[in-house]
Enzyme design. Sequence first.
Site, PDB file in Angstrom:
ATOM      1  N   ALA A  14      -8.419   1.069  -7.631  1.00  0.00           N
ATOM      2  CA  ALA A  14      -8.549   2.550  -7.741  1.00  0.00           C
ATOM      3  C   ALA A  14      -9.497   2.888  -8.679  1.00  0.00           C
ATOM      4  CB  ALA A  14      -6.966   2.966  -8.214  1.00  0.00           C
ATOM      5  N   GLY A  15      -9.399   2.209  -9.741  1.00  0.00           N
ATOM      6  CA  GLY A  15     -10.433   2.808 -10.803  1.00  0.00           C
ATOM      7  C   GLY A  15     -11.765   2.714 -10.474  1.00  0.00           C
ATOM      8  N   PHE A 118       2.499  -6.529  10.188  1.00  0.00           N
ATOM      9  CA  PHE A 118       3.064  -6.253   8.726  1.00  0.00           C
ATOM     10  C   PHE A 118       4.311  -5.711   8.921  1.00  0.00           C
ATOM     11  CE2 PHE A 118       1.731  -6.900   4.544  1.00  0.00           C
ATOM     12  CZ  PHE A 118       0.765  -8.162   4.672  1.00  0.00           C
ATOM     13  N   GLN A 231      10.017  -2.121  -6.122  1.00  0.00           N
ATOM     14  CA  GLN A 231       9.831  -3.086  -4.975  1.00  0.00           C
ATOM     15  C   GLN A 231      10.030  -4.276  -5.419  1.00  0.00           C
ATOM     16  OE1 GLN A 231       6.490  -3.597  -2.161  1.00  0.00           O
ATOM     17  NE2 GLN A 231       7.984  -2.593  -0.837  1.00  0.00           N
ATOM     18  N   HIS A 233       9.725  -7.879  -3.619  1.00  0.00           N
ATOM     19  CA  HIS A 233       9.106  -8.616  -2.568  1.00  0.00           C
ATOM     20  C   HIS A 233      10.117  -9.862  -2.312  1.00  0.00           C
ATOM     21  CE1 HIS A 233       6.505 -10.550   0.169  1.00  0.00           C
ATOM     22  NE2 HIS A 233       5.670  -9.511  -0.036  1.00  0.00           N
ATOM     23  N   LEU A 243       3.633 -14.859  -5.592  1.00  0.00           N
ATOM     24  CA  LEU A 243       3.741 -14.231  -4.238  1.00  0.00           C
ATOM     25  C   LEU A 243       3.590 -15.010  -3.157  1.00  0.00           C
ATOM     26  CD1 LEU A 243       4.488 -11.462  -3.025  1.00  0.00           C
ATOM     27  CD2 LEU A 243       2.285 -11.087  -2.507  1.00  0.00           C
ATOM     28  N   GLU A 246       3.435 -11.463   2.748  1.00  0.00           N
ATOM     29  CA  GLU A 246       4.188 -10.937   3.885  1.00  0.00           C
ATOM     30  C   GLU A 246       3.352 -11.167   5.140  1.00  0.00           C
ATOM     31  OE1 GLU A 246       6.146  -7.164   3.422  1.00  0.00           O
ATOM     32  OE2 GLU A 246       5.156  -6.506   5.350  1.00  0.00           O
ATOM     33  N   ARG A 277      10.631  -4.397   3.186  1.00  0.00           N
ATOM     34  CA  ARG A 277      10.773  -5.279   2.063  1.00  0.00           C
ATOM     35  C   ARG A 277      12.112  -5.059   1.644  1.00  0.00           C
ATOM     36  NH1 ARG A 277       4.625  -5.361  -0.510  1.00  0.00           N
ATOM     37  NH2 ARG A 277       3.914  -6.641   1.330  1.00  0.00           N
ATOM     38  N   HIS A 348       7.761  -6.755  -7.728  1.00  0.00           N
ATOM     39  CA  HIS A 348       6.463  -6.846  -7.095  1.00  0.00           C
ATOM     40  C   HIS A 348       5.584  -5.630  -7.266  1.00  0.00           C
ATOM     41  CE1 HIS A 348       3.255  -7.861  -4.283  1.00  0.00           C
ATOM     42  NE2 HIS A 348       3.524  -6.956  -3.408  1.00  0.00           N
ATOM     43  N   ARG A 389       7.913   1.018  -0.519  1.00  0.00           N
ATOM     44  CA  ARG A 389       6.264   0.866   0.142  1.00  0.00           C
ATOM     45  C   ARG A 389       6.458  -0.080   1.260  1.00  0.00           C
ATOM     46  NH1 ARG A 389       1.879  -2.639  -0.627  1.00  0.00           N
ATOM     47  NH2 ARG A 389       2.678  -3.816  -2.358  1.00  0.00           N
ATOM     48  N   SER A 394      -0.759  -0.337  -0.048  1.00  0.00           N
ATOM     49  CA  SER A 394      -1.201  -0.076  -1.558  1.00  0.00           C
ATOM     50  C   SER A 394      -2.582  -0.073  -1.596  1.00  0.00           C
ATOM     51  CB  SER A 394      -0.218  -1.056  -2.178  1.00  0.00           C
ATOM     52  OG  SER A 394      -1.017  -1.036  -3.687  1.00  0.00           O
ATOM     53  N   LEU A 395      -3.022  -1.233  -1.164  1.00  0.00           N
ATOM     54  CA  LEU A 395      -4.598  -1.315  -1.157  1.00  0.00           C
ATOM     55  C   LEU A 395      -5.170  -0.170  -0.680  1.00  0.00           C
ATOM     56  CD1 LEU A 395      -5.176  -5.125  -0.235  1.00  0.00           C
ATOM     57  CD2 LEU A 395      -5.271  -4.003  -2.559  1.00  0.00           C
TER      58      LEU A 395
HETATM   59  C1  FAD Z   1       0.105 -10.911  -5.674  1.00  0.00           C
HETATM   60  C2  FAD Z   1       0.082  -9.525  -5.046  1.00  0.00           C
HETATM   61  C3  FAD Z   1      -0.543  -9.452  -3.742  1.00  0.00           C
HETATM   62  C4  FAD Z   1      -0.438  -8.192  -3.229  1.00  0.00           C
HETATM   63  N1  FAD Z   1      -0.887  -8.010  -2.010  1.00  0.00           N
HETATM   64  C5  FAD Z   1      -1.052  -6.749  -1.607  1.00  0.00           C
HETATM   65  C6  FAD Z   1      -1.520  -6.729   0.128  1.00  0.00           C
HETATM   66  O1  FAD Z   1      -1.767  -7.616   0.614  1.00  0.00           O
HETATM   67  N2  FAD Z   1      -1.658  -5.319   0.338  1.00  0.00           N
HETATM   68  C7  FAD Z   1      -1.577  -4.160  -0.416  1.00  0.00           C
HETATM   69  O2  FAD Z   1      -1.538  -3.189   0.160  1.00  0.00           O
HETATM   70  N3  FAD Z   1      -0.960  -4.352  -1.553  1.00  0.00           N
HETATM   71  C8  FAD Z   1      -0.715  -5.492  -1.990  1.00  0.00           C
HETATM   72  N4  FAD Z   1      -0.291  -5.556  -3.548  1.00  0.00           N
HETATM   73  C9  FAD Z   1      -0.397  -4.566  -4.365  1.00  0.00           C
HETATM   74  C10 FAD Z   1      -1.702  -4.068  -4.785  1.00  0.00           C
HETATM   75  O3  FAD Z   1      -2.584  -5.341  -5.079  1.00  0.00           O
HETATM   76  C11 FAD Z   1      -1.816  -3.383  -6.096  1.00  0.00           C
HETATM   77  O4  FAD Z   1      -0.834  -2.194  -5.922  1.00  0.00           O
HETATM   78  C12 FAD Z   1      -3.121  -2.616  -6.382  1.00  0.00           C
HETATM   79  O5  FAD Z   1      -4.154  -3.598  -6.253  1.00  0.00           O
HETATM   80  C13 FAD Z   1      -3.035  -2.066  -7.658  1.00  0.00           C
HETATM   81  O6  FAD Z   1      -4.493  -1.608  -7.976  1.00  0.00           O
HETATM   82  P1  FAD Z   1      -4.684  -0.537  -9.213  1.00  0.00           P
HETATM   83  O7  FAD Z   1      -6.242  -0.489  -9.227  1.00  0.00           O
HETATM   84  O8  FAD Z   1      -4.022   0.209  -9.120  1.00  0.00           O
HETATM   85  O9  FAD Z   1      -4.321  -1.671 -10.324  1.00  0.00           O
HETATM   86  P2  FAD Z   1      -4.744  -3.031 -10.817  1.00  0.00           P
HETATM   87  O10 FAD Z   1      -5.596  -3.722  -9.961  1.00  0.00           O
HETATM   88  O11 FAD Z   1      -3.544  -3.798 -11.410  1.00  0.00           O
HETATM   89  O12 FAD Z   1      -5.679  -2.868 -12.199  1.00  0.00           O
HETATM   90  C14 FAD Z   1      -5.232  -2.310 -13.552  1.00  0.00           C
HETATM   91  C15 FAD Z   1      -6.378  -2.078 -14.171  1.00  0.00           C
HETATM   92  O13 FAD Z   1      -5.921  -1.294 -15.617  1.00  0.00           O
HETATM   93  C16 FAD Z   1      -6.382  -2.086 -16.655  1.00  0.00           C
HETATM   94  N5  FAD Z   1      -5.461  -1.953 -17.892  1.00  0.00           N
HETATM   95  C17 FAD Z   1      -4.251  -1.805 -17.789  1.00  0.00           C
HETATM   96  N6  FAD Z   1      -3.738  -1.318 -18.904  1.00  0.00           N
HETATM   97  C18 FAD Z   1      -4.737  -1.145 -19.778  1.00  0.00           C
HETATM   98  C19 FAD Z   1      -5.053  -0.762 -21.171  1.00  0.00           C
HETATM   99  N7  FAD Z   1      -3.749  -0.234 -21.965  1.00  0.00           N
HETATM  100  N8  FAD Z   1      -6.393  -0.669 -21.667  1.00  0.00           N
HETATM  101  C20 FAD Z   1      -7.270  -0.836 -20.782  1.00  0.00           C
HETATM  102  N9  FAD Z   1      -7.054  -1.284 -19.424  1.00  0.00           N
HETATM  103  C21 FAD Z   1      -5.894  -1.443 -18.989  1.00  0.00           C
HETATM  104  C22 FAD Z   1      -6.412  -3.654 -16.456  1.00  0.00           C
HETATM  105  O14 FAD Z   1      -7.180  -4.543 -17.194  1.00  0.00           O
HETATM  106  C23 FAD Z   1      -6.828  -3.674 -14.822  1.00  0.00           C
HETATM  107  O15 FAD Z   1      -8.375  -3.609 -14.788  1.00  0.00           O
HETATM  108  C24 FAD Z   1      -0.436  -6.682  -4.155  1.00  0.00           C
HETATM  109  C25 FAD Z   1       0.197  -6.999  -5.240  1.00  0.00           C
HETATM  110  C26 FAD Z   1       0.447  -8.334  -5.795  1.00  0.00           C
HETATM  111  C27 FAD Z   1       0.919  -8.541  -7.256  1.00  0.00           C
END
Ligand code: FAD
Length: 575
Positions: A14-15, A118, A231, A233, A243, A246, A277, A348, A389, A394-395
């Site tokens: 996201a970031g 899925f 959620q 999983h 994990l 799925e 899920r 999850h 979800r 989510s991706l």
């Molecule tokens: C094992 C696993 C498999 C998954 N598989 C899938 C899939 O196949 N398909 C799907 O759609 N979703 C999947 N998901 C869910 C999905 O991956 C996540 O919801 C998504 O990637 C979250 O992305 P994000 O950018 O929101 O946060 P994240 O990728 O979690 O990134 C968070 C960022 O915030 C930073 N951060 C946090 N707190 C602080 C702080 N206090 N100070 C500075 N930095 C901080 C971290 O360092 C990191 O860089 C999966 C999740 C898991 C755990």
Amino acid sequence: MLEHDVIIVGGGLAGCRAALEIKQTDPSIDVAIVAKTHPIRSHSVAAQGGMAATLRNVDPEDGWEAHAFDTVKGSDYLADQDAVAILTQEAPDVVIDLEHLGVLFSRLPDGRIAQRAFGGHSHKRTCYAADKTGHAILHELVNNLRRYGVRVYEEWYVLQLILEENTAKGVVMYRILDSSLEVVRAKAVMFATGGYGRVFNTTSNDYASTGDGLAMCAIAGLPLEDMEFVQFHPTGLYPVGVLISEAVRGEGAYLRNSDGKRFMEDYAPNQMELAPRDITSRAITLEIRAGRGIHPDGSPGGTFVHLDLRHMGRESIMLRVPFAWEEAHRHLDIDAVDEPMPVRPTAHYSMGGIPVNTDGQVRRSADSLVEGFFAAGECACVSVHGANRLGSNSLLECVVYGRRTGKTIAGCVQNRKLPNVNAQSYLNAAKERIQSLLNQNGTIRIAKIRQEFQDCMSEHCGVFRTAEIMQEGLKRLRQLQQQYGQIYLDDKDTCWNTELLEALELQNLTIVGETILTSALKRQESRGAHSREDFPNRNDKQFLKHTLAYYSPAGIEIEYMDVSINRFEPKERKY
Ligand SMILES: Cc1cc2nc3c(=O)[nH]c(=O)nc-3n(C[C@H](O)[C@H](O)[C@H](O)COP(=O)(O)OP(=O)(O)OC[C@H]3O[C@@H](n4cnc5c(N)ncnc54)[C@H](O)[C@@H]3O)c2cc1C
């Protein structure tokens, strides 16, 4: 004091996607990302199964409306339907866009992007890169950050959101390498801090998923939305919790109980292992409770069930879900070609989070916004997942809403000036907070409180819930919060003091935990992932509403907010 036009906290999907969008819209905007890990170590890198989008490469009958309907039904009708329409309409475009950035998706024999089945999706629409999709996407995004000149502060821990007069003005951050502190002021602040899986004792999430962004908002007096919806999983590898995607069931694996029966036929006879899920996790939990779980020696009555891939054959396993095979082999020495994997539900994903509108602007209340503050990804609640979800959405959310939020920010900073911030007072407060933790003369180790807290959340706010169990959980949680003042840190060093970070994260975890428990206690119905044994039915009349929880050290206030319903009328969910 440091300054940037935009500061984004979080280097996951996201970031990074938001940062690129801002730079692509206007290269003169000065954008920085700060992350407590290296961006490539964000939890997004671990995403496995894929990302949904109606490209229609495998299933020409598919379309965005079908995707939207599946998502809304999967959410148990709590998702905001305007947000879901945007998610599903923009999905094909963001996938193509990622491909143009260099992401290598798996292919069909004719060269088009492959798509798989899925859970909860009525068509084959999940795009993937084997079962390492997050890895493929995040690497390309991070490479492109450099190309577009985004400043990255890696391994800096953000301690505080600077919020004054309902305006986000910057953040206070701590450099893990040498303990230096900095205030960053910015015209726009965005949180993309990911989930909070570490609130629970068994989770698929990485160690950094501690809900820091949520806790910082809560401490700043902002509401958190729908936090009761956690959620679980269905297929966490037993006992470690990591994990098993799925995608493995999407490619045809079976769930079996101690009798060897594919028990999903009793819970979701049409969708079987590909039910959503929430339903599958409840089914596994009920099988285990009924004594049809399995023990490590194979006898009945244990605490896991089997995920059976054997009929899929070596070639298909190694081609389509190699990472799942590796995980079972690495952790348990199981060769999934010949043996079933032991699995049970694992915490999850966070459906709830920082409330935002469809442009990524953070809400102060149901009908007002915070100036200059944005959020996207798992930490945000827009809400496209409602009460549950669907996998691979989510991706998609991270990329669609990361991109949209980036676009909004690029527009918003044009007419804003850098805010005035009294950096010294924030630095003094941060210094004092850290010093008092280091000086604390307590007797309790962090790991002990954290373990007790995670056990408390797992026992008192897991797959099934009752008022009595949750009230006990809250009582226990408050006792643990009081013990926080008695923790003891061995490490007083200023270089890579991970013990200090754990102390800071623990405080955030308990705030997030308290919000989850309180929101769950107040929702007297069962919907999606929130299953109340004392209120087993969905109650649309009273609770077809989003929860807004306002934290303060004295307690949590709950308000409710309307759900956007403009296309699909709520119905009973059957699979
Ligand atoms: C094992 C696993 C498999 C998954 N598989 C899938 C899939 O196949 N398909 C799907 O759609 N979703 C999947 N998901 C869910 C999905 O991956 C996540 O919801 C998504 O990637 C979250 O992305 P994000 O950018 O929101 O946060 P994240 O990728 O979690 O990134 C968070 C960022 O915030 C930073 N951060 C946090 N707190 C602080 C702080 N206090 N100070 C500075 N930095 C901080 C971290 O360092 C990191 O860089 C999966 C999740 C898991 C755990």
